[in-house]
Design a protein around this motif. Structure first.
Motif, PDB file in Angstrom:
ATOM      1  N   ASN A  60     -19.180 -63.300 -22.308  1.00 52.69           N
ATOM      2  CA  ASN A  60     -18.173 -62.007 -21.753  1.00 52.69           C
ATOM      3  C   ASN A  60     -17.859 -61.810 -22.877  1.00 52.69           C
ATOM      4  O   ASN A  60     -17.219 -60.398 -23.001  1.00 52.69           O
ATOM      5  N   ARG A  81     -20.118 -59.310 -23.838  1.00 50.78           N
ATOM      6  CA  ARG A  81     -20.359 -58.262 -23.486  1.00 50.78           C
ATOM      7  C   ARG A  81     -19.018 -57.031 -23.095  1.00 50.78           C
ATOM      8  O   ARG A  81     -19.761 -55.879 -23.298  1.00 50.78           O
ATOM      9  N   ILE A  82     -18.214 -57.478 -24.176  1.00 45.65           N
ATOM     10  CA  ILE A  82     -17.667 -56.094 -24.780  1.00 45.65           C
ATOM     11  C   ILE A  82     -17.551 -55.207 -25.573  1.00 45.65           C
ATOM     12  O   ILE A  82     -17.804 -54.189 -25.608  1.00 45.65           O
ATOM     13  N   SER A  95     -15.494 -59.672 -18.581  1.00 49.95           N
ATOM     14  CA  SER A  95     -14.896 -58.940 -20.023  1.00 49.95           C
ATOM     15  C   SER A  95     -13.416 -59.330 -20.228  1.00 49.95           C
ATOM     16  O   SER A  95     -12.673 -58.294 -19.772  1.00 49.95           O
ATOM     17  N   ARG A 145     -12.812 -50.189 -16.754  1.00 47.72           N
ATOM     18  CA  ARG A 145     -12.100 -51.360 -16.975  1.00 47.72           C
ATOM     19  C   ARG A 145     -11.071 -51.586 -16.021  1.00 47.72           C
ATOM     20  O   ARG A 145     -10.010 -50.734 -15.898  1.00 47.72           O
TER      21      ARG A 145
END
Length: 243
Positions: free
Chosen positions: A74, A77-78, A110, A135
């Protein structure tokens, strides 16, 4: 000459353990980790237990090794590229959209948010898979409830940035998701819109969520429940095919 910054030993040891696991291919046994880190097994075990509780490492049934957990993914993933995940999941999204007759989204955790990687409109099934570039906060949405229920440490992550985000109502919803295996959103996130979301697992760990959304008139609660079981069947077939 400037003095060297003070190091916190527990953080140094935790970072060393994560690096050792990464160098070992993503997993290692307790004895190997302790030996390479130069620390007692008890110390390494205690750190690993904490990292496990936070989601940075995980144990798998019948496996004595510790594996890097979803929270590491995670964090990366940003800044990372999820093209591979979109490509693998696209056929499943298309099948669910076709059978459910509603728009389907692929979301991933995320940080303390949900990031959306793909969307399939049943009226335009041939549209290419592209990042949706959206998001949203975790709490409230069907996708977010899946992550709060099944991603270790997600609740702590949210509370660290939004102290009052997880009220009693949200906690009740999360517990219901744990019991039934899917999440419902009945106009709680967006007025006039209902949704149902199911988890997608890799090696037993939730990596993503698939949500089906549409007008509440088209997706009343009884239909959402039926769609949830259909979605879980598609996810199960995709998981078997990818093994």
């Amino acid at each position: 000459m400037a003095s060297a910054p003070k190091r916190i030993q527990s953080i140094v040891r935790s970072a060393a353990i994560l690096e050792i696991m990464a160098q070992a291919g993503g997993s290692a046994r307790l004895g190997e980790i302790a030996a390479r880190a130069g620390m007692e097994k008890t110390t390494a075990h205690n750190i690993l237990q904490t990292l496990n509780d936070l989601g940075y490492v995980q144990r798998r049934p019948g496996d004595m090794r510790y594996h890097l957990g979803g929270r590491i993914l995670n964090l990366s993933r940003i800044m990372g590229d999820d093209h591979g995940l979109r490509a693998r999941m696209r056929p499943t999204l298309e099948a669910i959209a076709r059978q459910g007759g509603a728009t389907v989204h692929l979301g991933v955790p995320s940080g303390d948010e949900a990031a959306y990687l793909d969307r399939v409109d049943p009226h335009a099934p041939d549209a290419p898979a592209t990042a949706v570039q959206r998001r949203e906060t975790i709490e409230g949405s069907a996708v977010g409830l899946v992550f709060l229920a099944f991603v270790p440490g997600m609740g702590q992550r949210v509370l660290s940035t939004r102290a009052h985000a997880l009220d009693g109502r949200v906690r009740e919803q999360v517990e219901a998701v744990r019991l039934r295996g899917y999440a419902l959103d009945l106009e709680s996130y967006r007025p006039g819109q209902n949704a149902v979301a199911v988890p997608w697992r890799e090696h037993g760990e939730v990596r993503a969520a698939i949500a089906l959304t549409g007008p509440c008139a088209d997706l009343p609660r009884p239909r959402l429940v039926r769609l949830a079981w259909m979605m879980m069947q598609h996810v199960a077939r995709a998981t078997v095919q990818q093994c």
